[in-house]
Design a protein around this motif. Sequence first.
Motif, PDB file in Angstrom:
ATOM      1  N   ASP A  25     -33.572  46.387 -22.368  1.00 51.97           N
ATOM      2  CA  ASP A  25     -32.335  46.060 -23.058  1.00 51.97           C
ATOM      3  C   ASP A  25     -32.452  46.278 -24.559  1.00 51.97           C
ATOM      4  N   ILE A  27     -34.510  44.842 -26.517  1.00 52.48           N
ATOM      5  CA  ILE A  27     -35.000  43.638 -27.184  1.00 52.48           C
ATOM      6  C   ILE A  27     -36.513  43.565 -27.006  1.00 52.48           C
ATOM      7  N   ALA A  74     -34.062  42.231 -31.974  1.00 53.43           N
ATOM      8  CA  ALA A  74     -33.023  43.191 -31.605  1.00 53.43           C
ATOM      9  C   ALA A  74     -32.562  43.872 -32.880  1.00 53.43           C
ATOM     10  N   VAL A  79     -33.938  37.272 -32.870  1.00 55.64           N
ATOM     11  CA  VAL A  79     -32.829  36.627 -32.167  1.00 55.64           C
ATOM     12  C   VAL A  79     -33.329  35.511 -31.246  1.00 55.64           C
ATOM     13  N   VAL A 107     -32.833  30.428 -28.972  1.00 51.25           N
ATOM     14  CA  VAL A 107     -32.221  31.724 -28.663  1.00 51.25           C
ATOM     15  C   VAL A 107     -30.883  31.769 -29.399  1.00 51.25           C
ATOM     16  N   THR A 108     -30.687  32.785 -30.215  1.00 43.27           N
ATOM     17  CA  THR A 108     -29.460  32.908 -30.986  1.00 43.27           C
ATOM     18  C   THR A 108     -28.253  33.026 -30.059  1.00 43.27           C
ATOM     19  N   THR A 110     -25.724  34.774 -29.967  1.00 38.45           N
ATOM     20  CA  THR A 110     -25.280  36.128 -29.629  1.00 38.45           C
ATOM     21  C   THR A 110     -26.129  36.785 -28.545  1.00 38.45           C
ATOM     22  N   HIS A 111     -27.289  36.177 -28.209  1.00 42.52           N
ATOM     23  CA  HIS A 111     -28.203  36.813 -27.259  1.00 42.52           C
ATOM     24  C   HIS A 111     -28.600  35.875 -26.111  1.00 42.52           C
ATOM     25  N   ARG A 112     -27.715  34.955 -25.782  1.00 48.67           N
ATOM     26  CA  ARG A 112     -27.952  34.068 -24.642  1.00 48.67           C
ATOM     27  C   ARG A 112     -27.791  34.837 -23.327  1.00 48.67           C
ATOM     28  N   ARG A 114     -29.874  36.491 -21.487  1.00 51.00           N
ATOM     29  CA  ARG A 114     -30.505  37.800 -21.348  1.00 51.00           C
ATOM     30  C   ARG A 114     -31.971  37.684 -20.923  1.00 51.00           C
ATOM     31  N   LEU A 116     -34.382  35.925 -22.367  1.00 48.37           N
ATOM     32  CA  LEU A 116     -35.364  35.868 -23.448  1.00 48.37           C
ATOM     33  C   LEU A 116     -36.271  34.655 -23.320  1.00 48.37           C
TER      34      LEU A 116
END
Length: 437
Positions: A25, A27, A74, A79, A107-108, A110-112, A114, A116
């Motif tokens: 992705d 990241i 990212a 992130v 986790v920011t 904007t990037h939940r 995914r 991480l």
Amino acid sequence: MGNETNGGPGEPGSGRPGEQTDAGDGIEIRAIGEDEVEAWDRALAKGFLRPHVGSAAEFRRRQWEPGRMVGALADGRFVATFRSFDTELTVPGGAVVTADAITAVTVTATHRRRGLLRRMMTTDLEAARERGAAVAILIAAEYNIYGRYGFGPATRGHGWNIDLLRAGGLRDGLPTVPGGRIDLVEMAELRKLGPELFDRWRVTQAGAIARDELTWQRQTGEIEVPGFDWKEPFAAVHRGADGTPTGLAVYRIDDEWDGSYPNCTLTLVDLFALDRPTANELWRFVCSIDWVRKVVVENVGADDPLPVLLNDPRAATPHVDNADYMWLRVLDIEAAFNARTYGAAGRAVLEVDDPAGYVAGRWAVEVAADGTGRCVRTADEPDLALDASALGALYLGGETLPRLAVAGLVTELRPGAVAAADLLFRTPLTAWNIDGF
């Protein structure tokens, strides 16, 4: 001490310690270099919804260890953040095991969703197991995140609000220390005597973890971290008749008045003692300071006898933040369960479900008459079935088998097995962790 509670969602992923990982992705997840600490710190602040606080990069650099601060990048920006460190955890009986302490998990927004968190957590737990850690521990910002990784709530954060006018002080006749005294000390002296006293105490309390030099520097104001306001506290040291420190109370007082009447609140930061008489004298001191009308105890053992030390126990009402506190995940069941002691002789066979595989299988916990025990693999028919999360909740004695069984988190496979095994795992007092991390 300043908590950095954990938080963040997670989905399947993979990775090996220290390696750069990319799930396709775009990241990248990897350990950060010391020169990246400042950018990582800013991402951490934003992840905890605190972009307004100043940079804590200098403090973070002192926490940095190769491979233990991790970030997800990212387009060259962090992130997600994750940090772990090794510490000692006291288990029932006073032994210590190595624990992988996990913190600074964000986790920011904007990037939940995914994966991480799962990728960072999976990598860290695998590395911890390879290093020989018996367990992993963390403090969860949200309840429903960490059970999926095999963590269970192992201690409770418990506190009291004490109305001193109603309480009427401590009861007469409680055990005291003949020849003992209490002295107020300055922060420089607290930095000198606090660590040794704490290390003597923590091996008496299941659930306690070690404190490093940085922790004492923060608590005494030698180091201040942006976003964690520090106000110099009072420090009261109890000494025995020979002058040896046996207990400590650290507290702050809000100077408030109701017109011409004092109405001050004392908030306890630390209170620990090597014996019951010392604890009694520290509590009596804390509850008898002029002008103080209310004592706030934010974190004390869930079954600490504090309320019944008072002349009127009803004057102690539960603190609003009482909830689960430290969560635990068993990584090496033999090392963990062989280290602790038990409440009664006997044998219990556990069938443990663990998708990660660390503690999966059938295990016999065998306890001798002196309370020592061992945990070994077995092919015998199981008495109880549970998953890794319930095992983590049970390990320190913070939860009981009957409660877990009634809640549907433990299944009794042999009639009477819950009651019998409960005698094995019981502890005199429940586990308690005094520190955030």
